[in-house]
Design a protein around this motif. Sequence first.
Motif, PDB file in Angstrom:
ATOM      1  N   ALA A 118      12.293   3.143  29.399  1.00  0.00           N
ATOM      2  CA  ALA A 118      10.952   3.099  29.975  1.00  0.00           C
ATOM      3  C   ALA A 118      10.862   2.007  31.042  1.00  0.00           C
ATOM      4  O   ALA A 118      10.249   2.206  32.092  1.00  0.00           O
ATOM      5  N   ALA A 119      11.492   0.867  30.786  1.00  0.00           N
ATOM      6  CA  ALA A 119      11.495  -0.222  31.769  1.00  0.00           C
ATOM      7  C   ALA A 119      12.235   0.191  33.035  1.00  0.00           C
ATOM      8  O   ALA A 119      11.804  -0.115  34.146  1.00  0.00           O
ATOM      9  N   TYR A 120      13.348   0.916  32.860  1.00  0.00           N
ATOM     10  CA  TYR A 120      14.100   1.402  34.025  1.00  0.00           C
ATOM     11  C   TYR A 120      13.236   2.335  34.868  1.00  0.00           C
ATOM     12  O   TYR A 120      13.168   2.196  36.097  1.00  0.00           O
ATOM     13  N   LEU A 121      12.558   3.270  34.232  1.00  0.00           N
ATOM     14  CA  LEU A 121      11.714   4.216  34.965  1.00  0.00           C
ATOM     15  C   LEU A 121      10.539   3.517  35.640  1.00  0.00           C
ATOM     16  O   LEU A 121      10.110   3.916  36.718  1.00  0.00           O
ATOM     17  N   LYS A 122      10.039   2.466  35.018  1.00  0.00           N
ATOM     18  CA  LYS A 122       8.918   1.707  35.583  1.00  0.00           C
ATOM     19  C   LYS A 122       9.364   0.852  36.762  1.00  0.00           C
ATOM     20  O   LYS A 122       8.628   0.682  37.731  1.00  0.00           O
ATOM     21  N   ASN A 123      10.578   0.321  36.687  1.00  0.00           N
ATOM     22  CA  ASN A 123      11.042  -0.638  37.701  1.00  0.00           C
ATOM     23  C   ASN A 123      11.885  -0.026  38.802  1.00  0.00           C
ATOM     24  O   ASN A 123      12.184  -0.701  39.782  1.00  0.00           O
ATOM     25  N   THR A 124      12.287   1.226  38.665  1.00  0.00           N
ATOM     26  CA  THR A 124      13.074   1.901  39.711  1.00  0.00           C
ATOM     27  C   THR A 124      12.120   2.734  40.558  1.00  0.00           C
ATOM     28  O   THR A 124      11.392   3.572  40.037  1.00  0.00           O
ATOM     29  N   THR A 125      12.112   2.457  41.841  1.00  0.00           N
ATOM     30  CA  THR A 125      11.167   3.125  42.734  1.00  0.00           C
ATOM     31  C   THR A 125      11.882   4.127  43.634  1.00  0.00           C
ATOM     32  O   THR A 125      13.103   4.187  43.672  1.00  0.00           O
ATOM     33  N   LEU A 126      11.081   4.890  44.354  1.00  0.00           N
ATOM     34  CA  LEU A 126      11.647   5.825  45.328  1.00  0.00           C
ATOM     35  C   LEU A 126      12.481   5.093  46.370  1.00  0.00           C
ATOM     36  O   LEU A 126      13.490   5.616  46.830  1.00  0.00           O
ATOM     37  N   ALA A 127      12.093   3.882  46.706  1.00  0.00           N
ATOM     38  CA  ALA A 127      12.869   3.104  47.672  1.00  0.00           C
ATOM     39  C   ALA A 127      14.272   2.826  47.132  1.00  0.00           C
ATOM     40  O   ALA A 127      15.246   2.831  47.885  1.00  0.00           O
ATOM     41  N   ASP A 128      14.383   2.617  45.825  1.00  0.00           N
ATOM     42  CA  ASP A 128      15.686   2.356  45.206  1.00  0.00           C
ATOM     43  C   ASP A 128      16.594   3.587  45.236  1.00  0.00           C
ATOM     44  O   ASP A 128      17.810   3.458  45.187  1.00  0.00           O
ATOM     45  N   LEU A 129      15.979   4.759  45.288  1.00  0.00           N
ATOM     46  CA  LEU A 129      16.738   6.003  45.229  1.00  0.00           C
ATOM     47  C   LEU A 129      17.121   6.562  46.593  1.00  0.00           C
ATOM     48  O   LEU A 129      17.777   7.586  46.657  1.00  0.00           O
TER      49      LEU A 129
END
Length: 133
Positions: A118-129
């Motif tokens: 859940a923390a990964y999904l919260k902290n990973t943004t479209l910019a990171d991808l």
Amino acid sequence: MLIMILSTKDRCALRLAAALAAGDTLASLDALAREQQTTAAELNEILAQLHAAGLTQPLAEGGWRLAREPEQCPIGEILAVTKGAPSVEACVQCDGSCGCAGKCPVPPEWKEMDEMFAAYLKNTTLADLRGSL
């Protein structure tokens, strides 16, 4: 190894949001639909869901854009639109009403993994991808 199964709709939503993050206004969904091996109707449905969640905005001249900067769009919010609350295993979010309370075989480590996920999904943004979808 942690595996999360993404449905076709989940992948389409992430790719659609990634295209918007890259600056594509998606004036025509037909080409994107062919590229993603889905239909423009499916993409329109996803866009409507993302819009209802406050993640996209329609443009007056046609097309769509992100409602926020890519750095402010966690992928967890996108997946929550198509998947609900993503989890490592559905039962880790169980409130004990399943009848297994006290004898549940779900290891406590799974709950910890779910929190990390859940923390990964919260902290990973479209910019990171950018560039990885």
